[in-house]
Design an enzyme around this catalytic site. Structure first.
Site: not given
Length: 179
Positions: A12, A75, A108
């Site tokens: 990310d 995601k 994450c």
């Protein structure tokens, strides 16, 4: 050490997330060094993007360090393992060691590392190539991941762990990256 080369998991590193991260310039520099070393040594990279419609794509300066045909797995789950495409990609690669970098450390990256450990992966977290908005959250997450069994070390340590020896064909190239 796990079976052969690791898979580098880029978590990310996106257009609307990175501007608010602590120490973002340093983290991006270290991410670039790690991606460069991964390229030199032929590691596979799996890249994710958290809700890219809202948070944007992977930063262009990071994309430029990856192969043109690099896939980016979208995601919504915080753990990368919450996305079937991520799990399937790891199964295809058939590796036992994951090297994690990206954001946010306490969400994450943290959840992905814990899920990987629970699936018997060796997990190495690039301590200086992860970040959170609040550096205290990063530090707490890294301490907990170390306690859970992840190896939490700097980019340079990761690269030289896999170079292994000054006689390695990768030694000069990796040494040049970290200078």
């Amino acid at each position: 050490m796990g079976k052969g080369l690791p898979v580098l998991v880029l978590v990310d590193v996106q257009e609307r997330l990175m501007p608010v991260m602590a120490e973002k310039e340093s983290v991006l520099k270290k991410a670039g060094i790690l991606l460069g070393g991964a390229g030199v040594m032929g590691w596979d990279v799996v890249a994710t993007e958290q809700y890219p419609r809202g948070l944007g794509a992977t930063l262009p300066e990071i994309k430029s360090l990856l192969p043109e045909d690099q896939k980016y797995i979208a995601k919504t789950a915080f753990s990368c393992f919450g996305e079937a495409a991520f799990r399937e990609e790891l199964e295809r690669k058939d590796r036992q060691t994951l090297v994690l970098l990206g954001v946010e450390s306490h969400v994450c990256v943290y959840q992905t590392a814990l899920d990987a450990l629970s699936r018997d992966y060796e997990v190495i977290v690039a301590a200086d190539a992860v970040s959170s908005r609040d550096p205290r959250n990063r530090d707490l997450a890294l301490a907990q991941l170390r306690h859970a069994g992840a190896e939490v070390i700097p980019v340079e340590s990761i690269l030289f762990k896999f170079v292994g020896d000054a006689g390695s064909p990768f030694f000069k190239a990796v040494s040049a990256l970290v200078k």
